[in-house]
Motif scaffolding. Sequence first.
Motif, PDB file in Angstrom:
ATOM      1  N   GLU A  97       0.777  -1.250  -0.094  1.00 12.78           N
ATOM      2  CA  GLU A  97       0.061   0.098   0.034  1.00 12.78           C
ATOM      3  C   GLU A  97       0.808   1.296  -0.139  1.00 12.78           C
ATOM      4  N   GLU A  99       0.760   5.493   0.107  1.00  9.98           N
ATOM      5  CA  GLU A  99       0.224   6.798   0.387  1.00  9.98           C
ATOM      6  C   GLU A  99       0.461   7.949  -0.809  1.00  9.98           C
ATOM      7  N   HIS A 100      -0.386   8.265  -1.346  1.00 13.61           N
ATOM      8  CA  HIS A 100      -0.151   9.337  -2.403  1.00 13.61           C
ATOM      9  C   HIS A 100      -0.625  10.812  -1.867  1.00 13.61           C
ATOM     10  N   ARG A 101       0.047  11.510  -1.909  1.00 16.13           N
ATOM     11  CA  ARG A 101      -0.486  13.118  -1.892  1.00 16.13           C
ATOM     12  C   ARG A 101       0.156  14.014  -3.163  1.00 16.13           C
ATOM     13  N   HIS A 107      -5.333  13.277  -1.440  1.00 19.82           N
ATOM     14  CA  HIS A 107      -4.552  12.347  -0.400  1.00 19.82           C
ATOM     15  C   HIS A 107      -5.251  10.960  -0.621  1.00 19.82           C
ATOM     16  N   PHE A 109      -4.771   6.514  -1.157  1.00 20.75           N
ATOM     17  CA  PHE A 109      -4.103   5.409  -0.886  1.00 20.75           C
ATOM     18  C   PHE A 109      -4.146   4.471  -2.166  1.00 20.75           C
ATOM     19  N   ARG A 111      -3.729   0.969  -3.796  1.00 19.15           N
ATOM     20  CA  ARG A 111      -3.796  -0.611  -3.281  1.00 19.15           C
ATOM     21  C   ARG A 111      -3.754  -1.549  -4.376  1.00 19.15           C
ATOM     22  N   GLU A 128       5.113   9.809  -2.602  1.00 21.48           N
ATOM     23  CA  GLU A 128       4.681   8.712  -2.433  1.00 21.48           C
ATOM     24  C   GLU A 128       5.256   8.021  -1.218  1.00 21.48           C
ATOM     25  N   SER A 130       5.347   4.222   1.178  1.00 17.32           N
ATOM     26  CA  SER A 130       4.709   2.957   1.517  1.00 17.32           C
ATOM     27  C   SER A 130       4.147   3.094   2.956  1.00 17.32           C
ATOM     28  N   THR A 131       2.955   2.535   3.287  1.00 15.26           N
ATOM     29  CA  THR A 131       2.416   2.538   4.472  1.00 15.26           C
ATOM     30  C   THR A 131       3.039   1.629   5.456  1.00 15.26           C
ATOM     31  N   TYR A 304       2.876  16.052   3.634  1.00 15.49           N
ATOM     32  CA  TYR A 304       3.917  15.193   3.634  1.00 15.49           C
ATOM     33  C   TYR A 304       5.051  15.128   4.618  1.00 15.49           C
TER      34      TYR A 304
END
Length: 328
Positions: A97, A99-101, A107, A109, A111, A128, A130-131, A304
């Motif tokens: 997964e 996380e994209h901002r 904002h 995710f 997947r 970018e 990773s979670t 971020y």
Amino acid sequence: MSNVEPSPAELRCADRAPTAADDGPAVEILTPRDVPLGGPRAITVRRTLPQRVRSLIGAWCFVDHFGPTDVAVSGNMDVPPHPHTGLQTVSWLFSGEVEHRDSTGVHAFVRPGELNLMTGGHGVCHSEVSTGATTVLHGVQLWVALPDAHRGAPRDFRSHVPEPLDHRGATVRVFLGELCGSRSPVPTFSPLLGAELLLPPGTELALEVDPEFEHGVLVDTGGVDVAGESVAEAELAYLAPGSERIALANNGRESARLILLGGPPFGEEIIMWWNFVARSHEEVVEARTQWEAESDRFGAVTGYSGRTRRLPAPQLPGLPLRPRGSAR
């Protein structure tokens, strides 16, 4: 995803595509090169496009294939805010997964099995990461060159979860374009095809495709025969326009997963340097200068909190960007 090579090669990409009637093999095999993204614990990606022998497949101009990567060993993906111009980014995960901002204010995710498409025509920036839920990161990052008429397109972000369909024993997920009677609702600036296919052992099928398209088959796992040619993991098989069907066969003992890309020959020359797709050296210089000056052209990413506030641009080469290779 950013191209974070410290000295990115400039590529002037011409687009003379052969046809199925040309002399030579029906399938051209492109082998990847390893590119580290980041610092000492960098995630390594396998890049099959662009390269000297082929720059584009339709409007697809960049193919990075990564994982499966144990982030406990390699470290998390953490790509600070960075710019793009003249392109769209396509993110597609198999596991993990991210996380994209971005500077559109999105904002989101990324997947597995979900398309995330960001447009950076005139200019956009994004991060970018990773979670914490990610143990194994695995997927592809793709770029689409925007045609000249749409290079100034405004920032945009779309997501879509395609329904899997069974096609003669194969599982197909169409994230862009149309295949096997399934059509993605996500609009594109030029005709495109993007799909994931899962072929169980013993599966053989002839996919009906648009004969005006050239196609690329990226093998993620397993090994397959593409139009009778054996293609190994991480290789990209190129097929010229002119055929109405692509023959695929999994003769191995394990399932094979593929990414199928396609589109009509792009018909334009582009220059790719770092994260910019342009038409001239001067355009690249202007975009780099504006990014370094924190111009409003790219906007800003909020939220971020990584180790670096924003990714600095590499130094330009000492000479004007010149042709480095072209499609044959």
